[in-house]
Design a protein around this motif. Structure first.
Motif, PDB file in Angstrom:
ATOM      1  N   UNK A 222       0.925  -1.282  -0.135  1.00 46.83           N
ATOM      2  CA  UNK A 222       0.103  -0.071  -0.036  1.00 46.83           C
ATOM      3  C   UNK A 222       0.781   1.117   0.068  1.00 46.83           C
ATOM      4  N   UNK A 223       1.800   1.305   0.577  1.00 48.04           N
ATOM      5  CA  UNK A 223       2.770   2.353   0.738  1.00 48.04           C
ATOM      6  C   UNK A 223       3.238   2.661  -0.796  1.00 48.04           C
ATOM      7  N   UNK A 224       3.753   1.827  -1.632  1.00 43.16           N
ATOM      8  CA  UNK A 224       4.210   2.136  -2.703  1.00 43.16           C
ATOM      9  C   UNK A 224       3.253   2.630  -3.642  1.00 43.16           C
ATOM     10  N   UNK A 225       1.973   1.984  -3.572  1.00 41.49           N
ATOM     11  CA  UNK A 225       0.722   2.298  -4.359  1.00 41.49           C
ATOM     12  C   UNK A 225       0.366   3.862  -3.869  1.00 41.49           C
ATOM     13  N   UNK A 226       0.307   4.517  -2.682  1.00 42.86           N
ATOM     14  CA  UNK A 226       0.145   5.655  -2.261  1.00 42.86           C
ATOM     15  C   UNK A 226       1.183   6.530  -2.912  1.00 42.86           C
ATOM     16  N   UNK A 227       2.255   5.962  -2.989  1.00 44.41           N
ATOM     17  CA  UNK A 227       3.407   7.016  -3.369  1.00 44.41           C
ATOM     18  C   UNK A 227       3.272   7.114  -4.967  1.00 44.41           C
ATOM     19  N   UNK A 228       2.845   5.840  -5.783  1.00 47.53           N
ATOM     20  CA  UNK A 228       2.727   6.319  -7.056  1.00 47.53           C
ATOM     21  C   UNK A 228       1.417   6.958  -7.542  1.00 47.53           C
ATOM     22  N   UNK A 229       0.327   6.932  -6.559  1.00 52.08           N
ATOM     23  CA  UNK A 229      -0.830   7.750  -6.427  1.00 52.08           C
ATOM     24  C   UNK A 229      -0.401   9.236  -6.297  1.00 52.08           C
ATOM     25  N   UNK A 230       0.455   9.540  -5.503  1.00 50.46           N
ATOM     26  CA  UNK A 230       0.754  10.978  -5.280  1.00 50.46           C
ATOM     27  C   UNK A 230       1.528  11.622  -6.313  1.00 50.46           C
ATOM     28  N   UNK A 231       2.272  10.622  -7.170  1.00 45.29           N
ATOM     29  CA  UNK A 231       3.196  11.048  -8.246  1.00 45.29           C
ATOM     30  C   UNK A 231       1.970  11.306  -9.230  1.00 45.29           C
ATOM     31  N   UNK A 232       1.128  10.276  -9.445  1.00 48.57           N
ATOM     32  CA  UNK A 232       0.014  10.592 -10.552  1.00 48.57           C
ATOM     33  C   UNK A 232      -0.727  11.859 -10.343  1.00 48.57           C
ATOM     34  N   UNK A 233      -1.066  12.135  -9.154  1.00 52.74           N
ATOM     35  CA  UNK A 233      -1.764  13.250  -9.076  1.00 52.74           C
ATOM     36  C   UNK A 233      -1.049  14.447  -9.379  1.00 52.74           C
ATOM     37  N   UNK A 234       0.431  14.443  -9.157  1.00 55.62           N
ATOM     38  CA  UNK A 234       1.175  15.608  -9.652  1.00 55.62           C
ATOM     39  C   UNK A 234       1.506  16.031 -10.894  1.00 55.62           C
ATOM     40  N   UNK A 235       1.513  14.537 -11.742  1.00 57.24           N
ATOM     41  CA  UNK A 235       1.439  14.563 -13.147  1.00 57.24           C
ATOM     42  C   UNK A 235       0.432  14.981 -13.789  1.00 57.24           C
ATOM     43  N   UNK A 236      -0.807  14.436 -13.328  1.00 57.22           N
ATOM     44  CA  UNK A 236      -1.897  15.047 -13.911  1.00 57.22           C
ATOM     45  C   UNK A 236      -2.476  16.451 -13.748  1.00 57.22           C
ATOM     46  N   UNK A 237      -1.938  16.774 -12.698  1.00 52.71           N
ATOM     47  CA  UNK A 237      -2.041  18.407 -12.458  1.00 52.71           C
ATOM     48  C   UNK A 237      -1.245  19.165 -13.421  1.00 52.71           C
ATOM     49  N   UNK A 238      -0.121  18.627 -13.774  1.00 47.92           N
ATOM     50  CA  UNK A 238       0.976  19.444 -14.845  1.00 47.92           C
ATOM     51  C   UNK A 238      -0.022  19.083 -16.160  1.00 47.92           C
ATOM     52  N   UNK A 239      -0.411  18.033 -16.519  1.00 50.79           N
ATOM     53  CA  UNK A 239      -1.103  17.829 -17.764  1.00 50.79           C
ATOM     54  C   UNK A 239      -2.346  18.460 -17.882  1.00 50.79           C
ATOM     55  N   UNK A 240      -3.025  18.856 -16.879  1.00 49.10           N
ATOM     56  CA  UNK A 240      -4.271  19.580 -16.670  1.00 49.10           C
ATOM     57  C   UNK A 240      -3.734  21.103 -17.327  1.00 49.10           C
ATOM     58  N   UNK A 241      -2.710  21.605 -16.586  1.00 51.28           N
ATOM     59  CA  UNK A 241      -2.410  22.936 -16.996  1.00 51.28           C
ATOM     60  C   UNK A 241      -1.982  23.011 -18.284  1.00 51.28           C
ATOM     61  N   UNK A 242      -1.165  22.113 -19.090  1.00 46.66           N
ATOM     62  CA  UNK A 242      -0.968  22.029 -20.320  1.00 46.66           C
ATOM     63  C   UNK A 242      -2.273  21.960 -21.251  1.00 46.66           C
ATOM     64  N   UNK A 243      -3.143  21.332 -20.749  1.00 53.17           N
ATOM     65  CA  UNK A 243      -4.565  21.229 -21.532  1.00 53.17           C
ATOM     66  C   UNK A 243      -5.182  22.501 -21.741  1.00 53.17           C
ATOM     67  N   UNK A 244      -5.279  23.110 -20.704  1.00 53.46           N
ATOM     68  CA  UNK A 244      -5.815  24.640 -20.369  1.00 53.46           C
ATOM     69  C   UNK A 244      -4.879  25.573 -21.323  1.00 53.46           C
ATOM     70  N   UNK A 245      -3.800  25.178 -21.351  1.00 50.69           N
ATOM     71  CA  UNK A 245      -3.079  26.298 -22.154  1.00 50.69           C
ATOM     72  C   UNK A 245      -3.253  26.202 -23.549  1.00 50.69           C
ATOM     73  N   UNK A 246      -3.054  24.869 -23.861  1.00 55.08           N
ATOM     74  CA  UNK A 246      -3.423  24.545 -25.285  1.00 55.08           C
ATOM     75  C   UNK A 246      -4.600  24.969 -25.903  1.00 55.08           C
ATOM     76  N   UNK A 247      -5.712  24.844 -25.012  1.00 56.77           N
ATOM     77  CA  UNK A 247      -6.992  25.230 -25.249  1.00 56.77           C
ATOM     78  C   UNK A 247      -7.379  26.749 -25.049  1.00 56.77           C
ATOM     79  N   UNK A 248      -6.481  27.378 -24.497  1.00 62.77           N
ATOM     80  CA  UNK A 248      -6.381  29.044 -24.212  1.00 62.77           C
ATOM     81  C   UNK A 248      -7.482  29.291 -23.177  1.00 62.77           C
ATOM     82  N   UNK A 249      -7.571  28.283 -22.161  1.00 62.67           N
ATOM     83  CA  UNK A 249      -8.338  28.618 -21.165  1.00 62.67           C
ATOM     84  C   UNK A 249      -7.592  29.269 -19.787  1.00 62.67           C
TER      85      UNK A 249
END
Length: 249
Positions: A222-249
């Motif tokens: 579970x510890x490793x899983x939660x570490x991966x989940x936290x990394x995924x949240x960071x990565x998807x937050x960055x991707x969301x910002x890039x999506x918004x930039x591409x869409x001009x939002x």
């Protein structure tokens, strides 16, 4: 006499990235003049073309429901990999992997769309992998959201929609355990050798849409899983910002 202390092997990813660093990500819209919405997404050397087609009809089982539908198709071009792969159309059937991935893309997109606000119309998303270096499904989901947004933007400009039918945005990223350590956004060199491979589909607000995780060698805790989940949240937050930039939002 004391035994010699073994030398520690330094942690090193094939790409040289730190554990929490994405590959270089680029999202370009308007790459297909014929499609209602389109985006070319690049996760490092993984490149996926996503196009959205709007149809003024829905599948037969959805007629007279007042709701719309979003579906997806996925495919890899013959020279998207190191060696040529045959087109699945030439084989006369899709592989189980292809079917699984396109269903995942469709589920991810539908999770953030208000089907009633769409009206009785369907949007078909086509994801064509131009070049593969790991993470094609996560790149496809991330780019498909952008293509879908542009398609709805186009339809709204025509006066066919009163408002954009989105409840949230969606993106996806891979994580894994490499050399015993959780890492973000695996490329092929890591994906093919990782102890664990996982894909995370998250909304822009951080909610979980879908998780896919497999221990390729030893089971992870579970510890490793939660570490991966936290990394995924960071990565998807960055991707969301890039999506918004591409869409001009």
């Amino acid at each position: 006499m004391n035994s010699p202390v073994p030398a520690l092997v330094p942690f090193s990813r094939p790409s040289g990235r730190e554990a929490s660093v994405l590959r270089a990500v680029e999202i370009v819209t308007g790459v297909s003049k014929h499609a209602e919405g389109s985006a070319l997404v690049k996760f490092g050397d993984t490149h996926v073309l996503c196009t959205a087609t709007v149809e003024e009809k829905v599948p037969g089982w959805m007629k007279n429901t007042g709701k719309g539908w979003v579906t997806a198709e996925y495919g890899m071009l013959p020279r998207s990999t190191h060696q040529r792969i045959d087109r699945e159309a030439a084989k006369g059937r899709q592989s189980g992997r292809t079917q699984e991935i396109q269903r995942l893309i469709g589920r991810a997109l539908r999770s953030v769309v208000d089907m009633e606000k769409m009206g009785e119309r369907q949007v078909r998303i086509d994801c064509d992998v131009i070049q593969a270096d790991g993470g094609t499904r996560t790149a496809a989901i991330t780019g498909s959201y952008v293509a879908l947004y542009k398609a709805f933007e186009y339809v709204k400009a025509l006066g066919w929609l009163g408002e954009m039918p989105f409840k949230d945005s969606v993106s996806a990223i891979s994580c894994g355990i490499w050399q015993g350590k959780p890492v973000l956004d695996l490329d092929y060199a890591e994906d093919s050798e990782a102890e664990t491979d996982a894909n995370f589909v998250l909304t822009g607000s951080g909610k979980i849409v879908e998780l896919q995780g497999t221990a390729e060698r030893d089971p992870f805790d579970e510890t490793m899983f939660l570490e991966m989940l936290n990394l995924a949240r960071k990565g998807c937050a960055e991707l969301t910002a890039l999506q918004k930039k591409a869409l001009g939002l």
